[in-house]
Design a protein around this motif. Structure first.
Motif, PDB file in Angstrom:
ATOM      1  N   LEU A  59      34.627  45.118  12.015  1.00  0.00           N
ATOM      2  CA  LEU A  59      33.736  43.955  12.086  1.00  0.00           C
ATOM      3  C   LEU A  59      34.439  42.765  11.440  1.00  0.00           C
ATOM      4  CD1 LEU A  59      30.341  45.641  11.078  1.00  0.00           C
ATOM      5  CD2 LEU A  59      31.513  45.628  13.291  1.00  0.00           C
ATOM      6  N   THR A  60      35.283  42.115  12.208  1.00  0.00           N
ATOM      7  CA  THR A  60      36.136  41.055  11.676  1.00  0.00           C
ATOM      8  C   THR A  60      35.420  39.722  11.505  1.00  0.00           C
ATOM      9  OG1 THR A  60      36.905  40.505  13.896  1.00  0.00           O
ATOM     10  CG2 THR A  60      38.220  42.110  12.650  1.00  0.00           C
ATOM     11  N   GLN A  61      34.250  39.573  12.114  1.00  0.00           N
ATOM     12  CA  GLN A  61      33.507  38.310  12.014  1.00  0.00           C
ATOM     13  C   GLN A  61      32.204  38.489  11.251  1.00  0.00           C
ATOM     14  OE1 GLN A  61      33.120  36.886  16.027  1.00  0.00           O
ATOM     15  NE2 GLN A  61      35.309  36.712  16.311  1.00  0.00           N
ATOM     16  N   THR A  62      32.164  39.484  10.377  1.00  0.00           N
ATOM     17  CA  THR A  62      30.947  39.767   9.613  1.00  0.00           C
ATOM     18  C   THR A  62      31.257  39.759   8.131  1.00  0.00           C
ATOM     19  OG1 THR A  62      29.969  41.073  11.384  1.00  0.00           O
ATOM     20  CG2 THR A  62      29.176  41.516   9.160  1.00  0.00           C
ATOM     21  N   THR A  63      30.425  39.051   7.373  1.00  0.00           N
ATOM     22  CA  THR A  63      30.491  39.101   5.907  1.00  0.00           C
ATOM     23  C   THR A  63      29.076  39.162   5.370  1.00  0.00           C
ATOM     24  OG1 THR A  63      30.497  36.691   5.675  1.00  0.00           O
ATOM     25  CG2 THR A  63      32.648  37.791   5.748  1.00  0.00           C
ATOM     26  N   PHE A  64      28.922  39.908   4.293  1.00  0.00           N
ATOM     27  CA  PHE A  64      27.630  40.043   3.628  1.00  0.00           C
ATOM     28  C   PHE A  64      27.670  39.290   2.309  1.00  0.00           C
ATOM     29  CE2 PHE A  64      28.304  43.892   6.173  1.00  0.00           C
ATOM     30  CZ  PHE A  64      27.200  43.820   7.005  1.00  0.00           C
ATOM     31  N   GLN A  65      26.678  38.450   2.092  1.00  0.00           N
ATOM     32  CA  GLN A  65      26.572  37.695   0.847  1.00  0.00           C
ATOM     33  C   GLN A  65      25.568  38.347  -0.106  1.00  0.00           C
ATOM     34  OE1 GLN A  65      28.802  35.167   0.809  1.00  0.00           O
ATOM     35  NE2 GLN A  65      29.238  35.791   2.896  1.00  0.00           N
ATOM     36  N   ASN A  66      24.635  39.107   0.459  1.00  0.00           N
ATOM     37  CA  ASN A  66      23.662  39.848  -0.348  1.00  0.00           C
ATOM     38  C   ASN A  66      23.296  41.122   0.393  1.00  0.00           C
ATOM     39  OD1 ASN A  66      21.554  39.207   1.532  1.00  0.00           O
ATOM     40  ND2 ASN A  66      21.204  37.273   0.499  1.00  0.00           N
ATOM     41  N   ALA A  73      19.107  30.995  -2.048  1.00  0.00           N
ATOM     42  CA  ALA A  73      18.343  29.862  -2.560  1.00  0.00           C
ATOM     43  C   ALA A  73      19.081  28.540  -2.385  1.00  0.00           C
ATOM     44  CB  ALA A  73      18.001  30.083  -4.032  1.00  0.00           C
ATOM     45  N   GLU A  74      20.402  28.567  -2.467  1.00  0.00           N
ATOM     46  CA  GLU A  74      21.179  27.340  -2.349  1.00  0.00           C
ATOM     47  C   GLU A  74      21.467  26.945  -0.910  1.00  0.00           C
ATOM     48  OE1 GLU A  74      23.753  30.883  -3.162  1.00  0.00           O
ATOM     49  OE2 GLU A  74      22.128  29.973  -4.265  1.00  0.00           O
ATOM     50  N   GLY A  75      20.783  27.565   0.036  1.00  0.00           N
ATOM     51  CA  GLY A  75      20.893  27.153   1.432  1.00  0.00           C
ATOM     52  C   GLY A  75      21.914  27.898   2.261  1.00  0.00           C
ATOM     53  N   GLY A  76      22.623  28.840   1.667  1.00  0.00           N
ATOM     54  CA  GLY A  76      23.581  29.627   2.439  1.00  0.00           C
ATOM     55  C   GLY A  76      22.916  30.862   3.021  1.00  0.00           C
ATOM     56  N   SER A  77      23.514  31.379   4.043  1.00  0.00           N
ATOM     57  CA  SER A  77      22.994  32.583   4.676  1.00  0.00           C
ATOM     58  C   SER A  77      23.317  33.809   3.833  1.00  0.00           C
ATOM     59  CB  SER A  77      23.620  32.743   6.070  1.00  0.00           C
ATOM     60  OG  SER A  77      23.177  33.919   6.677  1.00  0.00           O
ATOM     61  N   GLY A  78      22.495  34.825   3.970  1.00  0.00           N
ATOM     62  CA  GLY A  78      22.731  36.082   3.269  1.00  0.00           C
ATOM     63  C   GLY A  78      23.803  36.924   3.932  1.00  0.00           C
ATOM     64  N   GLY A  79      24.230  36.507   5.096  1.00  0.00           N
ATOM     65  CA  GLY A  79      25.276  37.218   5.815  1.00  0.00           C
ATOM     66  C   GLY A  79      25.602  36.495   7.101  1.00  0.00           C
ATOM     67  N   ILE A 135      16.750  53.789  22.065  1.00  0.00           N
ATOM     68  CA  ILE A 135      17.318  54.734  21.103  1.00  0.00           C
ATOM     69  C   ILE A 135      17.111  54.209  19.693  1.00  0.00           C
ATOM     70  CG2 ILE A 135      19.483  55.760  20.294  1.00  0.00           C
ATOM     71  CD1 ILE A 135      20.420  55.638  23.264  1.00  0.00           C
ATOM     72  N   GLY A 136      17.206  52.896  19.520  1.00  0.00           N
ATOM     73  CA  GLY A 136      17.025  52.298  18.206  1.00  0.00           C
ATOM     74  C   GLY A 136      16.972  50.796  18.300  1.00  0.00           C
ATOM     75  N   SER A 137      16.467  50.162  17.234  1.00  0.00           N
ATOM     76  CA  SER A 137      16.382  48.702  17.217  1.00  0.00           C
ATOM     77  C   SER A 137      16.338  48.202  15.783  1.00  0.00           C
ATOM     78  CB  SER A 137      15.138  48.218  17.964  1.00  0.00           C
ATOM     79  OG  SER A 137      13.953  48.561  17.270  1.00  0.00           O
ATOM     80  N   LYS A 138      16.702  46.949  15.609  1.00  0.00           N
ATOM     81  CA  LYS A 138      16.604  46.298  14.302  1.00  0.00           C
ATOM     82  C   LYS A 138      16.341  44.822  14.518  1.00  0.00           C
ATOM     83  CE  LYS A 138      16.638  45.736   9.910  1.00  0.00           C
ATOM     84  NZ  LYS A 138      15.681  44.637   9.988  1.00  0.00           N
ATOM     85  N   THR A 139      15.290  44.343  13.872  1.00  0.00           N
ATOM     86  CA  THR A 139      14.946  42.927  13.921  1.00  0.00           C
ATOM     87  C   THR A 139      15.515  42.212  12.708  1.00  0.00           C
ATOM     88  OG1 THR A 139      12.907  43.241  12.671  1.00  0.00           O
ATOM     89  CG2 THR A 139      12.748  43.402  15.087  1.00  0.00           C
ATOM     90  N   GLY A 140      15.572  40.896  12.808  1.00  0.00           N
ATOM     91  CA  GLY A 140      15.937  40.066  11.674  1.00  0.00           C
ATOM     92  C   GLY A 140      15.473  38.651  11.933  1.00  0.00           C
ATOM     93  N   TYR A 141      15.095  37.983  10.874  1.00  0.00           N
ATOM     94  CA  TYR A 141      14.709  36.581  10.999  1.00  0.00           C
ATOM     95  C   TYR A 141      14.901  35.893   9.651  1.00  0.00           C
ATOM     96  CZ  TYR A 141      12.376  32.209  11.694  1.00  0.00           C
ATOM     97  OH  TYR A 141      12.139  30.857  11.772  1.00  0.00           O
ATOM     98  N   THR A 142      15.585  34.751   9.673  1.00  0.00           N
ATOM     99  CA  THR A 142      15.614  33.842   8.531  1.00  0.00           C
ATOM    100  C   THR A 142      15.587  32.423   9.097  1.00  0.00           C
ATOM    101  OG1 THR A 142      18.024  33.550   8.368  1.00  0.00           O
ATOM    102  CG2 THR A 142      17.064  35.437   7.169  1.00  0.00           C
ATOM    103  N   ASP A 143      15.286  31.468   8.247  1.00  0.00           N
ATOM    104  CA  ASP A 143      15.270  30.076   8.695  1.00  0.00           C
ATOM    105  C   ASP A 143      16.631  29.652   9.242  1.00  0.00           C
ATOM    106  OD1 ASP A 143      12.602  29.793   8.027  1.00  0.00           O
ATOM    107  OD2 ASP A 143      13.021  28.918   6.054  1.00  0.00           O
ATOM    108  N   LEU A 144      17.707  30.066   8.574  1.00  0.00           N
ATOM    109  CA  LEU A 144      19.043  29.665   9.015  1.00  0.00           C
ATOM    110  C   LEU A 144      19.506  30.429  10.255  1.00  0.00           C
ATOM    111  CD1 LEU A 144      20.955  29.299   5.624  1.00  0.00           C
ATOM    112  CD2 LEU A 144      20.297  27.474   7.189  1.00  0.00           C
ATOM    113  N   ALA A 145      19.253  31.716  10.303  1.00  0.00           N
ATOM    114  CA  ALA A 145      19.750  32.543  11.411  1.00  0.00           C
ATOM    115  C   ALA A 145      18.845  32.512  12.630  1.00  0.00           C
ATOM    116  CB  ALA A 145      19.922  33.983  10.946  1.00  0.00           C
TER     117      ALA A 145
END
Length: 182
Positions: A59-66, A73-79, A135-145
């Protein structure tokens, strides 16, 4: 008190940020013990390991911040991650740990904690029961993403396909996935 298996199921189905944080806290403490330190009170060692594992599976284009992906809180994405990387991650989980996806294919779960309390949890993928071959699913939602949804479906006997929608709206992600599957 929960077993890891039940907490993972609850966390994935309900998209529980508290569940993700609890899992990360325990894993971080274990990682600290393994490297001989107990000073870090945050989850930085766990997050570093998440990033290391992401690179190890390509996963070369993925980073996790939390640990939970919530906006900071400072406006950055969690990942950050690309659609390609999310498809690769789902493929990896499907091949290596398919039991993790099974709970996410149901409309809801009834889980009993180790203390005997029964918890009812609805799947955050509101359309999970209407997607043939899911087979499976995962949701996600944030203001930035925005609205995100990843599903893996069997489009024919033994032919799984991963569908990824990133940056949609909270409600639009469901119809977007349905259009891509159709």
């Amino acid at each position: 008190v929960w077993t890891l298996e039940k907490l993972l199921a609850f966390t994935l189905v309900a998209s529980s940020n508290d569940g993700a944080s609890a899992i990360a806290a325990v894993a971080n403490a274990q990682l600290q013990k393994n490297i001989g330190t107990s000073t870090a009170r945050d989850k930085s060692i766990f997050i570093a390991q998440m990033n290391k594992n992401a690179l190890a599976i390509g996963l070369t284009q993925t980073t996790f911040q939390n640990e939970n992906g919530l906006d900071a809180a400072e406006g950055g994405s969690g990942g950050y991650g690309s659609a390609r990387d999310m498809a690769m991650l789902f493929e990896y989980v499907f091949r290596k740990h398919p039991q993790l996806l099974l709970p996410t294919s149901f409309g809801g779960l009834e889980l009993r904690s180790e203390s005997g309390i029964v918890h009812h949890v609805a799947n955050t993928n509101q359309d999970v029961l209407t997607i043939p071959g899911i087979i499976g699913s995962k949701t996600g939602y944030t203001d930035l993403a925005g609205g995100n949804l990843v599903v893996i479906v069997d489009i024919g006997i033994g032919h799984p396909v991963v569908v990824v929608v990133l940056g949609s709206t909270r409600e639009g992600r469901f119809s977007d996935v349905k259009q891509l599957i159709a």
